[in-house]
Design an enzyme around this catalytic site. Sequence first.
Site, mmCIF file in Angstrom:
data_model
loop_
_atom_site.group_PDB
_atom_site.id
_atom_site.type_symbol
_atom_site.label_atom_id
_atom_site.label_comp_id
_atom_site.label_asym_id
_atom_site.label_seq_id
_atom_site.Cartn_x
_atom_site.Cartn_y
_atom_site.Cartn_z
ATOM 1 N N GLY A 11 0.928 -1.288 -0.156
ATOM 2 C CA GLY A 11 -0.325 -0.157 -0.097
ATOM 3 C C GLY A 11 0.648 1.278 -0.139
ATOM 4 O O GLY A 11 2.216 1.766 0.744
ATOM 5 N N VAL A 23 17.532 8.101 -1.403
ATOM 6 C CA VAL A 23 17.421 7.265 -1.235
ATOM 7 C C VAL A 23 18.725 7.701 -2.912
ATOM 8 O O VAL A 23 20.007 7.730 -2.595
ATOM 9 C CB VAL A 23 17.352 5.967 -1.990
ATOM 10 C CG1 VAL A 23 18.118 4.817 -1.994
ATOM 11 C CG2 VAL A 23 16.555 5.277 -0.282
ATOM 12 N N ARG A 72 0.912 -5.972 -5.922
ATOM 13 C CA ARG A 72 0.995 -6.940 -4.664
ATOM 14 C C ARG A 72 1.047 -8.029 -5.579
ATOM 15 O O ARG A 72 1.076 -7.933 -6.410
ATOM 16 C CB ARG A 72 -0.122 -7.348 -4.007
ATOM 17 C CG ARG A 72 -0.589 -5.743 -2.964
ATOM 18 C CD ARG A 72 -1.625 -6.517 -1.815
ATOM 19 N NE ARG A 72 -2.316 -5.051 -1.477
ATOM 20 C CZ ARG A 72 -1.419 -4.321 -0.076
ATOM 21 N NH1 ARG A 72 -0.636 -4.750 -0.067
ATOM 22 N NH2 ARG A 72 -1.899 -3.578 0.200
ATOM 23 N N ASP A 103 5.107 -5.092 5.779
ATOM 24 C CA ASP A 103 5.961 -6.426 6.409
ATOM 25 C C ASP A 103 5.536 -6.970 5.467
ATOM 26 O O ASP A 103 6.322 -8.689 5.459
ATOM 27 C CB ASP A 103 5.577 -6.953 7.487
ATOM 28 C CG ASP A 103 3.017 -7.028 7.189
ATOM 29 O OD1 ASP A 103 2.798 -6.441 6.213
ATOM 30 O OD2 ASP A 103 2.193 -7.918 7.923
ATOM 31 N N SER A 105 5.895 -6.687 1.778
ATOM 32 C CA SER A 105 7.597 -5.817 1.540
ATOM 33 C C SER A 105 9.079 -6.704 2.528
ATOM 34 O O SER A 105 9.891 -6.705 1.294
ATOM 35 C CB SER A 105 7.859 -3.874 1.677
ATOM 36 O OG SER A 105 6.794 -3.616 0.497
ATOM 37 N N THR A 125 4.183 2.696 5.717
ATOM 38 C CA THR A 125 2.699 2.633 5.436
ATOM 39 C C THR A 125 1.797 3.491 6.795
ATOM 40 O O THR A 125 2.555 3.779 7.821
ATOM 41 C CB THR A 125 2.853 1.219 6.702
ATOM 42 O OG1 THR A 125 1.535 0.562 6.565
ATOM 43 C CG2 THR A 125 3.037 0.765 8.109
ATOM 44 N N ASP A 127 -0.260 2.414 8.354
ATOM 45 C CA ASP A 127 -0.964 1.238 9.770
ATOM 46 C C ASP A 127 0.164 1.482 10.660
ATOM 47 O O ASP A 127 0.141 1.356 11.936
ATOM 48 C CB ASP A 127 -1.048 0.313 9.423
ATOM 49 C CG ASP A 127 -2.001 -0.011 7.923
ATOM 50 O OD1 ASP A 127 -3.208 0.766 8.187
ATOM 51 O OD2 ASP A 127 -1.728 -0.689 7.048
ATOM 52 N N ASP A 129 2.492 -0.073 11.478
ATOM 53 C CA ASP A 129 2.299 -1.432 12.558
ATOM 54 C C ASP A 129 3.487 -2.256 12.698
ATOM 55 O O ASP A 129 3.772 -3.319 12.596
ATOM 56 C CB ASP A 129 1.113 -2.063 12.023
ATOM 57 C CG ASP A 129 1.146 -1.971 10.860
ATOM 58 O OD1 ASP A 129 2.207 -1.799 9.670
ATOM 59 O OD2 ASP A 129 0.520 -3.218 10.077
ATOM 60 N N ARG A 154 -17.568 16.009 13.875
ATOM 61 C CA ARG A 154 -17.428 16.799 14.914
ATOM 62 C C ARG A 154 -19.000 17.960 14.730
ATOM 63 O O ARG A 154 -19.462 17.951 15.188
ATOM 64 C CB ARG A 154 -16.610 17.673 15.701
ATOM 65 C CG ARG A 154 -16.968 17.252 17.365
ATOM 66 C CD ARG A 154 -15.985 17.609 18.457
ATOM 67 N NE ARG A 154 -15.320 16.979 18.382
ATOM 68 C CZ ARG A 154 -15.580 15.568 19.179
ATOM 69 N NH1 ARG A 154 -16.840 15.713 20.152
ATOM 70 N NH2 ARG A 154 -14.822 14.377 19.245
ATOM 71 N N ARG A 162 -26.027 13.992 17.279
ATOM 72 C CA ARG A 162 -26.295 13.205 16.460
ATOM 73 C C ARG A 162 -24.674 12.483 17.586
ATOM 74 O O ARG A 162 -24.122 12.407 17.605
ATOM 75 C CB ARG A 162 -25.983 12.630 14.831
ATOM 76 C CG ARG A 162 -27.171 12.836 14.218
ATOM 77 C CD ARG A 162 -26.965 13.084 12.622
ATOM 78 N NE ARG A 162 -28.008 12.881 11.882
ATOM 79 C CZ ARG A 162 -28.133 13.836 11.153
ATOM 80 N NH1 ARG A 162 -26.880 14.097 9.975
ATOM 81 N NH2 ARG A 162 -29.917 13.641 10.117
ATOM 82 N N MET A 169 -8.508 3.593 9.161
ATOM 83 C CA MET A 169 -7.872 2.294 8.243
ATOM 84 C C MET A 169 -6.252 2.237 9.873
ATOM 85 O O MET A 169 -6.763 2.361 10.711
ATOM 86 C CB MET A 169 -7.059 2.387 6.930
ATOM 87 C CG MET A 169 -7.907 2.264 5.945
ATOM 88 S SD MET A 169 -6.917 2.688 4.385
ATOM 89 C CE MET A 169 -8.127 2.139 3.463
ATOM 90 N N ARG A 171 -5.422 -2.166 9.133
ATOM 91 C CA ARG A 171 -5.116 -3.548 9.356
ATOM 92 C C ARG A 171 -5.820 -3.841 10.886
ATOM 93 O O ARG A 171 -7.013 -3.755 11.442
ATOM 94 C CB ARG A 171 -3.694 -3.653 8.826
ATOM 95 C CG ARG A 171 -3.716 -3.370 7.474
ATOM 96 C CD ARG A 171 -2.785 -4.449 6.298
ATOM 97 N NE ARG A 171 -1.551 -3.813 7.563
ATOM 98 C CZ ARG A 171 -0.355 -5.602 6.804
ATOM 99 N NH1 ARG A 171 -0.722 -5.949 6.466
ATOM 100 N NH2 ARG A 171 0.366 -5.971 8.335
ATOM 101 N N ALA A 186 -12.096 11.655 21.008
ATOM 102 C CA ALA A 186 -12.983 11.484 20.054
ATOM 103 C C ALA A 186 -13.742 10.797 21.845
ATOM 104 O O ALA A 186 -12.936 10.450 22.713
ATOM 105 C CB ALA A 186 -12.486 9.550 20.089
ATOM 106 N N MET A 250 -8.587 7.286 1.479
ATOM 107 C CA MET A 250 -8.563 8.576 1.300
ATOM 108 C C MET A 250 -7.697 8.949 1.972
ATOM 109 O O MET A 250 -6.446 9.714 1.824
ATOM 110 C CB MET A 250 -9.475 9.695 1.281
ATOM 111 C CG MET A 250 -10.163 9.844 3.218
ATOM 112 S SD MET A 250 -11.450 10.831 3.766
ATOM 113 C CE MET A 250 -10.359 12.304 3.380
#
Length: 319
Positions: A11, A23, A72, A103, A105, A125, A127, A129, A154, A162, A169, A171, A186, A250
């Site tokens: 991703g 690089v 991928r 991971d 990759s 990433t 994430d 993670d 908000r 409401r 996102m 994972r 939140a 997004m």
Amino acid sequence: MKRIGVLTSGGDAPGMNAAVRAVVRKAIFHDIEVFGIYQGYQGLMNGKIEKLELGSVGDIIHRGGTILQSARCDEFKTKAGQQQGIEQLRAHQIEGLVVIGGDGSYRGAKALTELGFPCIGIPGTIDNDIPGTDFTIGFDTAMNTVLDVIDKIRDTATSHERTFVIEVMGRGAGDLALWTGLAGGAETIIIPEEKFEMKDIVDRLKKGNERGKKHSIIIVAEGVMSGVEFASKVQAETNFETRASVLGHMQRGGSPTAADRVLASRFGARAVELLLDGKGGRAVGIKENHLIDYDIVEALTSEHQLNLKLYDLSKELSI
């Protein structure tokens, strides 16, 4: 070492271009030729490899996504696919490879290193993670993207009284949900790392309603359940008008923040230094704002650790 390659895989994440730029320019500064490999490991197998010059990476530090594109590739998980990739690298006389991604990759980089071709992994990433590093490229930008949405939602949540459930996102990791939930104030944050009881969430919403609070924001990590499903559960239990917003892809886009541009630049330069030192099978990371590198196997066998102190803090501040 006279020639190295660089690819982005998995991703996309804001800041990948800044890493590619680092690089290329760090390598050229040390009189090393750099070849860009397009479309990740799929492109490596297919020989989509082009030499990159200083101008090739001009005016990309501010751009989201990756100019090298990404894909991928299940075929690269096989020994035959990996060997085909090495043949392409040798055909272009490339002696080392920098892999920017998550991971999956890293698994490819580890496999190539085990086959005798030195690779360095850079964590890219949204994430956040990847074990062994405090932050990954793209995480800060994604946080700010989500935070902007929380602030906007908000406004309408307040206007219409409401409850809003926002799915983000990540994972199987809750970092993006936790950090944005805390920063966005939140009322409830749901992450995969911590169990939750719907009764506790319902009780909190009702207590808030009793003291005059007519709107709430709930952040749900995609690794727990869909935001739409969670919103339905909340409305059924509370009878409060509840809406779901699924932010989707997004979160991956947009111009990288200053933090991500600097982090990516530091990572990219360090990856080149490791190859110059004759090292392979390493991953670049950052701990307490200090650059580190460690065996890439650690990133694949260790578990990502969420900062649960932040989770506890979010609960204390959302009473």
